[in-house]
Design a protein around this motif. Structure first.
Motif, PDB file in Angstrom:
ATOM      1  N   PHE A  51      16.852-114.233 -40.369  1.00 22.41           N
ATOM      2  CA  PHE A  51      17.941-115.202 -40.559  1.00 22.41           C
ATOM      3  C   PHE A  51      19.277-114.587 -40.145  1.00 22.41           C
ATOM      4  CE2 PHE A  51      14.817-116.710 -43.623  1.00 22.41           C
ATOM      5  CZ  PHE A  51      14.880-118.086 -43.464  1.00 22.41           C
ATOM      6  N   PHE A  80      22.897-115.808 -40.885  1.00 25.82           N
ATOM      7  CA  PHE A  80      23.625-116.850 -41.630  1.00 25.82           C
ATOM      8  C   PHE A  80      25.046-116.987 -41.107  1.00 25.82           C
ATOM      9  CE2 PHE A  80      20.524-115.054 -44.662  1.00 25.82           C
ATOM     10  CZ  PHE A  80      19.823-116.197 -44.995  1.00 25.82           C
ATOM     11  N   ASN A  88      17.227-124.942 -42.296  1.00 25.01           N
ATOM     12  CA  ASN A  88      16.650-124.521 -43.586  1.00 25.01           C
ATOM     13  C   ASN A  88      15.164-124.862 -43.669  1.00 25.01           C
ATOM     14  OD1 ASN A  88      19.070-123.511 -44.490  1.00 25.01           O
ATOM     15  ND2 ASN A  88      19.663-125.379 -45.559  1.00 25.01           N
ATOM     16  N   CYS A 105       7.120-117.329 -48.984  1.00 27.47           N
ATOM     17  CA  CYS A 105       7.923-116.107 -49.116  1.00 27.47           C
ATOM     18  C   CYS A 105       7.357-115.018 -48.187  1.00 27.47           C
ATOM     19  CB  CYS A 105       7.919-115.657 -50.572  1.00 27.47           C
ATOM     20  SG  CYS A 105       8.774-114.125 -50.889  1.00 27.47           S
ATOM     21  N   TYR A 163      16.843-103.042 -45.101  1.00 24.11           N
ATOM     22  CA  TYR A 163      16.100-103.737 -46.167  1.00 24.11           C
ATOM     23  C   TYR A 163      14.864-104.519 -45.676  1.00 24.11           C
ATOM     24  CZ  TYR A 163      15.122-106.529 -50.279  1.00 24.11           C
ATOM     25  OH  TYR A 163      14.488-107.122 -51.331  1.00 24.11           O
ATOM     26  N   PRO A 164      14.978-105.342 -44.606  1.00 21.92           N
ATOM     27  CA  PRO A 164      13.776-106.087 -44.181  1.00 21.92           C
ATOM     28  C   PRO A 164      12.615-105.178 -43.785  1.00 21.92           C
ATOM     29  CG  PRO A 164      15.749-107.000 -43.178  1.00 21.92           C
ATOM     30  CD  PRO A 164      16.167-105.716 -43.822  1.00 21.92           C
ATOM     31  N   ARG A 176       8.254-115.766 -44.606  1.00 23.62           N
ATOM     32  CA  ARG A 176       9.668-115.452 -44.325  1.00 23.62           C
ATOM     33  C   ARG A 176       9.829-113.945 -44.125  1.00 23.62           C
ATOM     34  NH1 ARG A 176      10.798-119.178 -48.630  1.00 23.62           N
ATOM     35  NH2 ARG A 176      11.251-117.438 -50.047  1.00 23.62           N
ATOM     36  N   ARG A 177       9.141-113.185 -44.979  1.00 25.65           N
ATOM     37  CA  ARG A 177       9.279-111.723 -44.912  1.00 25.65           C
ATOM     38  C   ARG A 177       8.728-111.160 -43.589  1.00 25.65           C
ATOM     39  NH1 ARG A 177       6.053-108.249 -49.181  1.00 25.65           N
ATOM     40  NH2 ARG A 177       7.142-109.629 -50.603  1.00 25.65           N
ATOM     41  N   ILE A 204      13.109-122.271 -46.124  1.00 24.00           N
ATOM     42  CA  ILE A 204      13.861-122.141 -47.379  1.00 24.00           C
ATOM     43  C   ILE A 204      14.191-123.513 -47.967  1.00 24.00           C
ATOM     44  CG2 ILE A 204      14.802-119.852 -46.879  1.00 24.00           C
ATOM     45  CD1 ILE A 204      17.399-121.102 -46.054  1.00 24.00           C
ATOM     46  N   ASP A 205      13.702-124.550 -47.338  1.00 24.15           N
ATOM     47  CA  ASP A 205      13.821-125.896 -47.898  1.00 24.15           C
ATOM     48  C   ASP A 205      12.570-126.677 -47.504  1.00 24.15           C
ATOM     49  OD1 ASP A 205      14.883-127.948 -49.326  1.00 24.15           O
ATOM     50  OD2 ASP A 205      16.653-128.247 -48.058  1.00 24.15           O
ATOM     51  N   HIS A 206      12.293-127.715 -48.265  1.00 21.95           N
ATOM     52  CA  HIS A 206      11.071-128.487 -48.027  1.00 21.95           C
ATOM     53  C   HIS A 206      11.430-129.825 -47.369  1.00 21.95           C
ATOM     54  CE1 HIS A 206       8.536-125.980 -50.727  1.00 21.95           C
ATOM     55  NE2 HIS A 206       9.716-125.757 -51.297  1.00 21.95           N
ATOM     56  N   GLU A 243       4.893-121.414 -52.809  1.00 21.31           N
ATOM     57  CA  GLU A 243       6.135-120.671 -52.616  1.00 21.31           C
ATOM     58  C   GLU A 243       5.890-119.194 -52.286  1.00 21.31           C
ATOM     59  OE1 GLU A 243       9.104-121.829 -52.056  1.00 21.31           O
ATOM     60  OE2 GLU A 243       9.721-119.754 -51.772  1.00 21.31           O
ATOM     61  N   LEU A 261      12.031-102.158 -45.095  1.00 17.90           N
ATOM     62  CA  LEU A 261      11.491-101.607 -46.351  1.00 17.90           C
ATOM     63  C   LEU A 261      10.652-102.654 -47.080  1.00 17.90           C
ATOM     64  CD1 LEU A 261      14.693 -99.687 -47.458  1.00 17.90           C
ATOM     65  CD2 LEU A 261      12.554 -98.686 -46.658  1.00 17.90           C
ATOM     66  N   LEU A 262      11.098-103.920 -46.977  1.00 14.03           N
ATOM     67  CA  LEU A 262      10.310-105.008 -47.589  1.00 14.03           C
ATOM     68  C   LEU A 262       8.919-105.083 -46.978  1.00 14.03           C
ATOM     69  CD1 LEU A 262      12.435-108.276 -47.966  1.00 14.03           C
ATOM     70  CD2 LEU A 262      11.189-107.071 -49.744  1.00 14.03           C
ATOM     71  N   GLN A 291      26.116-113.504 -45.499  1.00 20.79           N
ATOM     72  CA  GLN A 291      25.253-113.319 -46.685  1.00 20.79           C
ATOM     73  C   GLN A 291      24.677-111.909 -46.763  1.00 20.79           C
ATOM     74  OE1 GLN A 291      25.759-115.605 -48.530  1.00 20.79           O
ATOM     75  NE2 GLN A 291      25.703-117.591 -47.572  1.00 20.79           N
TER      76      GLN A 291
END
Lengths: 402, 230
Positions: B90, B92, B52, B81, B109-110, B84-85, B57-59, B77, B112-113, B96
């Motif tokens: 990931f 999982f 993570n 973000c 989706y990734p 990550r994009r 996604i975690d500090h 953040e 298109l993001l 997910q």
């Protein structure tokens, strides 16, 4: 990406919860629309009573009214015939009715009662009151056909005197110079307004009789009835500008009852509406919060993939909009059907304060009102969704995914 | 070889005072470009926490983390973000997948993001669907798929944008031997073609065998040195 389709799929994922949310919103909207529809119809009736009783525009002399009541005025308006004649050419004007207020005692045999009388135009007076002043046995017009003058009494005043149509009664009136005049009158019929004050204590005679009895052809007010009530303010302003030594008022300036009841109903329905909105907001927030919290992993996945928070909010706003719009349509349909059913059933409301008889419940259907209330409910659903999304997106991504 | 990801004395703890729990203690490692790196350890050893943190996604509570020489711990953040994009994929353990998206939409989706043209998106998604034997499932929703199929969609979604770093948590957990091997082949292919680095937490010997180096975690500590496969 077809986000509306994805929103529809999300909504359909949890059918039971969506149905309960739709029902909460639809029932809340129906309650609001029925309550406000009843309120609007009440305002409408009160406006109608005010306009029909007093006229859309009223001209009185600019001498201050006496302390005794707003409608019982001194006979001081003396140039009314010329004003009346000048108004007949105005296309906005339907009728111009003179009214002379006076007081006295009416008797039949040993029975007598104090009255508040009006000298009116017997040809036109009952044509303006519509359903708010129902006549019983009164001919149209009810002017005297013999030497005896005709009088029309409030229905309770006639009962107090035990008088029926055709009976001879005696009027005792204090004239303009203070002397008491006494004259026989024949009962031409009765009228009923549902307002005890009117039905118990008032009568009408022709303006000609009033002039003879009081020794003056002055009147208390000139009531102008318009084809369109929306023209009242403009007409009031132009008359006030052109006429000297008179006060020109619109019906609203004299409709004390309308303003009092409107103020009361505004508060009652305002509080009721607020309570419904708060209940709907809390119920929806609770349902939507639970639904969105259960989707925290999905939100966290979106975030982990690098989706901006705005996109996540947009998804939930879209879902809330779809739910809100669907529920609003359902609520409007429910309210429309229920309103029609109530209006057709002729259910009666009990007599309100100041009235002696009930009235049929009527629910006003106004599409602009339906639209505004629906938009308010949709805004509440979207707000509830935003609040729930905000709370859920605050959860750490790793925690939400675990 | 340049470091794709470097961790320097990364620690992670939860809570405060007497209830403080330390999940990771001073983990230091470097993941190079194109490297397959395995993290192994028993349940509760801190594997997921480490993944993570590496996946942004975690500090971490302490220590420094660099991705492509950028000090991640200094970023806000919004910037995390964006990284990550652009740079991280990931896989999982529990897939997910987005439940209301079809297989095609989940994989696309990734891309298109990242504002890829729709023609390119269509071409690349179709390629991956064919490679992972999911073409016939393209219009299905995740709940209509088996666990193995969901995992393959998850792998495809992570690989489609050709990220520089792929974080995989038990990538073969729901796959049969044949599909696990196909998934690993695909990861290897991406690894060789685009020099993507893989950080994989796994118990599966097949997966571990594919990795260049491995780190064993024991109660949040590095258990010995990082081993290299010959």
């Amino acid at each position: 990406m077809n986000w509306p389709l994805i929103a529809v799929r999300n909504i359909l994922r949890d059918g039971t919860r969506v149905i309960s949310t739709l029902l909460i919103i639809a029932v809340g909207l129906t309650a609001l629309l029925l309550g406000s529809g009843f309120m609007l119809s009440t305002y409408d009736s009160l406006q109608e009573i005010g306009m029909r009783t007093e006229g859309h525009v009223i001209i009185i002399d600019d001498i201050p009214e006496p302390l005794l009541g707003g409608s019982h005025q001194q006979l001081t308006l003396n140039n009314w015939q010329s004003i009346q004649a000048s108004l007949w050419d105005d296309e906005r004007v339907l009728r111009v009715l003179p009214r002379a207020r006076f007081e006295g005692i009416i008797s039949k045999g040993s029975r007598n009662a104090v009255f508040f009388g009006s000298g009116v135009d017997p040809h036109e007076e009952f044509r303006v009151h519509g359903p708010f002043l129902r006549t019983n046995g009164v001919l149209d017009p009810w002017i005297a056909t013999s030497e005896t003058q005709d009088v029309v009494l409030g229905v309770q005043l006639a009962r107090t005197l035990n008088a029926i149509k055709g009976d001879l009664l005696t009027l005792q009136i204090a004239g303009n110079s203070g002397e008491i005049s006494q004259t026989p009158v024949r009962l031409a019929g009765t009228y009923q307004s549902g307002t005890p004050e009117t039905d118990n204590h008032t009568l009408m005679i022709s303006l000609t009789t009033t002039a003879t009895l009081l020794g003056t052809d002055n009147i208390s007010q000139l009531s102008i009835y318009l084809n369109r009530h929306q023209d009242a303010s403009a007409m009031q302003a132009s008359l006030q500008e052109n006429l000297n030594n008179v006060i020109v008022q619109t019906w609203q300036q004299r409709a004390e009852l309308y303003h009092k009841v409107k103020s009361l109903y505004d508060r009652i329905f305002g509080v009721m509406g607020l309570i419904i909105l708060v209940v709907v907001f809390l119920a929806i927030t609770n349902t939507i919060s639970l639904a969105i919290y259960q989707r925290r992993k999905e939100i966290a996945t979106f975030s982990a993939l690098g989706t901006k928070p705005a996109r996540i909010y947009a998804n939930f706003i879209l879902e809330a909009l779809l739910i809100g719009i669907t529920a609003s349509m359902l609520g409007m349909l429910l309210a429309y059907g229920t309103s029609h059913a109530i209006n057709l059933s002729e259910l009666m409301m009990p007599a309100p304060p100041g009235k002696s008889e009930g009235y049929p419940i009527f629910i006003y259907i106004s599409w602009s009102h339906y639209l505004l209330t629906s938009l308010l409910l949709i805004a509440i659903v979207v707000s509830a969704s935003l609040l729930a999304t905000y709370n859920t997106t605050k959860i750490n991504i790793a925690t939400a995914l675990s | 070889m340049a470091a794709r990801l470097s961790l320097n004395a990364i620690s992670k703890s939860y809570g405060a005072g007497d209830s403080r729990v330390t999940a990771l203690t001073e983990i230091t490692l470097s993941l190079h470009e194109g490297e397959f790196f395995a993290i192994q350890g028993s349940s509760g050893s801190g594997k997921s926490t480490l993944l993570n943190i590496c996946g942004l996604i975690d500090h971490p509570s302490n220590g420094d983390l660099h991705l492509n020489d950028i000090a991640i711990t200094q970023l806000n953040e919004q910037q995390r973000c964006m990284h990550r994009r652009k740079s991280i994929g990931f896989i999982f353990q529990h897939h997910q997948l987005i439940p209301a998206m079809t297989v095609y939409e989940n994989i696309a989706y990734p891309l298109l993001l990242n504002n890829k043209p729709s023609r390119q998106v269509r071409h690349e998604v179709e390629q991956l669907l064919t490679k992972l034997n999911l073409t016939h499932r393209r219009k299905h929703l995740p709940r209509q798929l088996s666990g193995g199929e969901q995992q393959r969609v998850g792998i495809a979604r992570a690989l489609i944008k050709r990220p520089q770093l792929i974080i995989a948590d038990e990538p073969s957990a729901s796959l049969d031997h044949q599909h696990a091997d196909a998934g690993l082949q695909l990861m290897r292919e991406l690894n060789q073609t685009f020099a993507a680095s893989f950080l994989i937490a796994s118990h599966d010997p097949l997966v571990i065998a594919h990795c260049d180096r491995k780190l064993t975690l024991l109660d949040g500590h590095m258990d010995g040195h990082i081993d290299s496969h010959s």
